[in-house]
Scaffold this motif. Sequence first.
Motif, PDB file in Angstrom:
ATOM      1  N   LEU A 322     -54.890 -61.610  13.616  1.00  0.00           N
ATOM      2  CA  LEU A 322     -54.256 -62.815  14.140  1.00  0.00           C
ATOM      3  C   LEU A 322     -54.450 -63.987  13.184  1.00  0.00           C
ATOM      4  O   LEU A 322     -53.507 -64.741  12.897  1.00  0.00           O
ATOM      5  CB  LEU A 322     -54.860 -63.131  15.508  1.00  0.00           C
ATOM      6  CG  LEU A 322     -54.103 -64.061  16.447  1.00  0.00           C
ATOM      7  CD1 LEU A 322     -52.653 -63.644  16.607  1.00  0.00           C
ATOM      8  CD2 LEU A 322     -54.790 -64.093  17.801  1.00  0.00           C
ATOM      9  N   SER A 323     -55.655 -64.127  12.651  1.00  0.00           N
ATOM     10  CA  SER A 323     -55.951 -65.218  11.718  1.00  0.00           C
ATOM     11  C   SER A 323     -55.135 -65.089  10.432  1.00  0.00           C
ATOM     12  O   SER A 323     -54.626 -66.081   9.905  1.00  0.00           O
ATOM     13  CB  SER A 323     -57.447 -65.246  11.387  1.00  0.00           C
ATOM     14  OG  SER A 323     -58.202 -65.512  12.543  1.00  0.00           O
ATOM     15  N   LYS A 324     -55.015 -63.859   9.933  1.00  0.00           N
ATOM     16  CA  LYS A 324     -54.215 -63.631   8.719  1.00  0.00           C
ATOM     17  C   LYS A 324     -52.755 -64.009   8.958  1.00  0.00           C
ATOM     18  O   LYS A 324     -52.102 -64.612   8.102  1.00  0.00           O
ATOM     19  CB  LYS A 324     -54.310 -62.165   8.282  1.00  0.00           C
ATOM     20  CG  LYS A 324     -55.633 -61.802   7.647  1.00  0.00           C
ATOM     21  CD  LYS A 324     -55.670 -60.323   7.270  1.00  0.00           C
ATOM     22  CE  LYS A 324     -56.992 -59.968   6.591  1.00  0.00           C
ATOM     23  NZ  LYS A 324     -57.086 -58.506   6.289  1.00  0.00           N
ATOM     24  N   LEU A 325     -52.243 -63.657  10.118  1.00  0.00           N
ATOM     25  CA  LEU A 325     -50.865 -63.972  10.485  1.00  0.00           C
ATOM     26  C   LEU A 325     -50.657 -65.489  10.547  1.00  0.00           C
ATOM     27  O   LEU A 325     -49.666 -66.024  10.037  1.00  0.00           O
ATOM     28  CB  LEU A 325     -50.564 -63.327  11.837  1.00  0.00           C
ATOM     29  CG  LEU A 325     -49.121 -63.154  12.281  1.00  0.00           C
ATOM     30  CD1 LEU A 325     -48.287 -62.447  11.235  1.00  0.00           C
ATOM     31  CD2 LEU A 325     -49.083 -62.373  13.593  1.00  0.00           C
ATOM     32  N   LEU A 326     -51.602 -66.182  11.159  1.00  0.00           N
ATOM     33  CA  LEU A 326     -51.526 -67.645  11.271  1.00  0.00           C
ATOM     34  C   LEU A 326     -51.642 -68.304   9.899  1.00  0.00           C
ATOM     35  O   LEU A 326     -50.960 -69.299   9.626  1.00  0.00           O
ATOM     36  CB  LEU A 326     -52.617 -68.160  12.205  1.00  0.00           C
ATOM     37  CG  LEU A 326     -52.470 -67.779  13.677  1.00  0.00           C
ATOM     38  CD1 LEU A 326     -53.739 -68.101  14.456  1.00  0.00           C
ATOM     39  CD2 LEU A 326     -51.281 -68.491  14.316  1.00  0.00           C
ATOM     40  N   MET A 327     -52.494 -67.761   9.035  1.00  0.00           N
ATOM     41  CA  MET A 327     -52.637 -68.300   7.675  1.00  0.00           C
ATOM     42  C   MET A 327     -51.323 -68.165   6.907  1.00  0.00           C
ATOM     43  O   MET A 327     -50.924 -69.088   6.179  1.00  0.00           O
ATOM     44  CB  MET A 327     -53.748 -67.558   6.933  1.00  0.00           C
ATOM     45  CG  MET A 327     -55.148 -67.935   7.361  1.00  0.00           C
ATOM     46  SD  MET A 327     -55.619 -69.625   6.899  1.00  0.00           S
ATOM     47  CE  MET A 327     -55.783 -69.443   5.119  1.00  0.00           C
ATOM     48  N   GLU A 328     -50.640 -67.036   7.087  1.00  0.00           N
ATOM     49  CA  GLU A 328     -49.345 -66.831   6.426  1.00  0.00           C
ATOM     50  C   GLU A 328     -48.326 -67.887   6.868  1.00  0.00           C
ATOM     51  O   GLU A 328     -47.604 -68.452   6.041  1.00  0.00           O
ATOM     52  CB  GLU A 328     -48.800 -65.433   6.735  1.00  0.00           C
ATOM     53  CG  GLU A 328     -49.508 -64.314   5.994  1.00  0.00           C
ATOM     54  CD  GLU A 328     -49.026 -62.936   6.464  1.00  0.00           C
ATOM     55  OE1 GLU A 328     -47.946 -62.859   7.096  1.00  0.00           O
ATOM     56  OE2 GLU A 328     -49.747 -61.953   6.217  1.00  0.00           O
ATOM     57  N   ILE A 329     -48.285 -68.144   8.164  1.00  0.00           N
ATOM     58  CA  ILE A 329     -47.355 -69.159   8.704  1.00  0.00           C
ATOM     59  C   ILE A 329     -47.710 -70.534   8.148  1.00  0.00           C
ATOM     60  O   ILE A 329     -46.836 -71.281   7.694  1.00  0.00           O
ATOM     61  CB  ILE A 329     -47.395 -69.166  10.247  1.00  0.00           C
ATOM     62  CG1 ILE A 329     -46.858 -67.858  10.809  1.00  0.00           C
ATOM     63  CG2 ILE A 329     -46.583 -70.356  10.786  1.00  0.00           C
ATOM     64  CD1 ILE A 329     -47.058 -67.697  12.313  1.00  0.00           C
ATOM     65  N   ALA A 330     -49.006 -70.869   8.159  1.00  0.00           N
ATOM     66  CA  ALA A 330     -49.458 -72.191   7.704  1.00  0.00           C
ATOM     67  C   ALA A 330     -49.116 -72.410   6.225  1.00  0.00           C
ATOM     68  O   ALA A 330     -48.630 -73.481   5.842  1.00  0.00           O
ATOM     69  CB  ALA A 330     -50.959 -72.329   7.919  1.00  0.00           C
ATOM     70  N   LYS A 331     -49.349 -71.392   5.409  1.00  0.00           N
ATOM     71  CA  LYS A 331     -49.081 -71.525   3.974  1.00  0.00           C
ATOM     72  C   LYS A 331     -47.591 -71.584   3.678  1.00  0.00           C
ATOM     73  O   LYS A 331     -47.144 -72.323   2.808  1.00  0.00           O
ATOM     74  CB  LYS A 331     -49.725 -70.358   3.208  1.00  0.00           C
ATOM     75  CG  LYS A 331     -51.239 -70.457   3.139  1.00  0.00           C
ATOM     76  CD  LYS A 331     -51.856 -69.257   2.450  1.00  0.00           C
ATOM     77  CE  LYS A 331     -53.373 -69.401   2.328  1.00  0.00           C
ATOM     78  NZ  LYS A 331     -54.003 -68.218   1.714  1.00  0.00           N
ATOM     79  N   LYS A 332     -46.821 -70.803   4.443  1.00  0.00           N
ATOM     80  CA  LYS A 332     -45.361 -70.789   4.250  1.00  0.00           C
ATOM     81  C   LYS A 332     -44.724 -72.115   4.619  1.00  0.00           C
ATOM     82  O   LYS A 332     -43.794 -72.596   3.970  1.00  0.00           O
ATOM     83  CB  LYS A 332     -44.749 -69.668   5.097  1.00  0.00           C
ATOM     84  CG  LYS A 332     -43.246 -69.482   4.881  1.00  0.00           C
ATOM     85  CD  LYS A 332     -42.728 -68.262   5.617  1.00  0.00           C
ATOM     86  CE  LYS A 332     -42.613 -68.523   7.104  1.00  0.00           C
ATOM     87  NZ  LYS A 332     -41.940 -67.421   7.818  1.00  0.00           N
ATOM     88  N   GLU A 333     -45.258 -72.747   5.674  1.00  0.00           N
ATOM     89  CA  GLU A 333     -44.661 -73.974   6.208  1.00  0.00           C
ATOM     90  C   GLU A 333     -45.239 -75.230   5.564  1.00  0.00           C
ATOM     91  O   GLU A 333     -44.739 -76.330   5.783  1.00  0.00           O
ATOM     92  CB  GLU A 333     -44.895 -74.038   7.717  1.00  0.00           C
ATOM     93  CG  GLU A 333     -44.219 -72.932   8.501  1.00  0.00           C
ATOM     94  CD  GLU A 333     -42.755 -73.204   8.783  1.00  0.00           C
ATOM     95  OE1 GLU A 333     -42.294 -74.326   8.503  1.00  0.00           O
ATOM     96  OE2 GLU A 333     -42.079 -72.280   9.265  1.00  0.00           O
ATOM     97  N   LYS A 334     -46.320 -75.065   4.787  1.00  0.00           N
ATOM     98  CA  LYS A 334     -47.029 -76.237   4.218  1.00  0.00           C
ATOM     99  C   LYS A 334     -46.139 -77.013   3.249  1.00  0.00           C
ATOM    100  O   LYS A 334     -45.464 -76.402   2.423  1.00  0.00           O
ATOM    101  CB  LYS A 334     -48.317 -75.778   3.536  1.00  0.00           C
ATOM    102  CG  LYS A 334     -49.324 -76.897   3.314  1.00  0.00           C
ATOM    103  CD  LYS A 334     -50.642 -76.330   2.847  1.00  0.00           C
ATOM    104  CE  LYS A 334     -51.637 -77.477   2.591  1.00  0.00           C
ATOM    105  NZ  LYS A 334     -52.917 -76.957   2.108  1.00  0.00           N
TER     106      LYS A 334
END
Length: 334
Positions: A322-334
């Motif tokens: 779950l954390s890896k998935l959220l990190m991907e979203i955060a980095k993509k949207e940053k």
Amino acid sequence: MKDFKLDKELSLAPKFVVIGGGTGLSILLRGLKKFTSNITAIVTVADDGGGSGKLREDLGMLPPGDIRSCLLALANTEPTMEKLLQYRFTEGILKGQNFGNLFIAAMNEIYGSFEKAIKEASNVLAVTGKVLPMTLEDVKLCAVLENGDILKGESHIPLDAIKAGSKIDYIYTDPKISYPLEESVEAINEADIIVLGPGSLYTSVIPNLLVNNIVTTIYNAKAPKVYIANVMTQPGETDGYDVLDHVEAILNHSTLDFLDYVIANTEEIPIDTLEKYIMDGSKPVLMGSRDEEILKSKGIKLIGENLVNIRKDYIRHDNIKLSKLLMEIAKKEK
């Protein structure tokens, strides 16, 4: 020996604001702190049951239970200290009371402020990031059922809803006006990602959205807003709910285009593990055949993944995945 390179990497990672309460939120936080040290957890203080409820009633303080769980999830302490703070007395006048709750209660008495007590407890426990109460007001959670009944008190809502044989229509707090901490508003405005859940829909996640102007603050923030749907339904709270029902409840207590992403579990759960839950009236939260299409029409991207972690027959989210998935979203949207 301290790994300064790792500390630096964690400090440069995306800024997370995670909103909710209960077991679900603390499990996520335990995984998330391995990927970033920039975490602000905004935690419900509407609970009124168990040891927390007794302290709330006896000492007139805000309930510390969910706060304690999140502090421990983000703490960097020795295993013995965690065991101590998780210890629950089994005999005498303190029977049923949790030592961690008493620790926070003592801090509250020493510093004369719940907010200051949490900050000082965070220092003692070497907490990664921040844990903030959703409000410093003494609020009671109330629910209006579909049959019109009004239920009062977080700990009473699920049981009384079952007795009434009616589903929850919406919830509110008494008093209806309460205010967020300035630190919470700042963290939301500066966040790279804002996460709601996982956790009890009506008694852990949505209560945080009832605080004055918090929905507008989240809505106006630049960060993507992500809701993590529960793996299992909760008796008296989300009976028969699928993923879309969970999302609709969030939107009904916020605004139509409030969310950008919804994360849901697609992994099948072994029947031998499920049996105990089904006997207790809990079932897997499934994705309906048109959920993705309907959510897309609302501007929400649905992400389905295998996210189950089963330990000692308890069904939980896999907090690393779950954390890896959220990190991907955060980095993509940053």
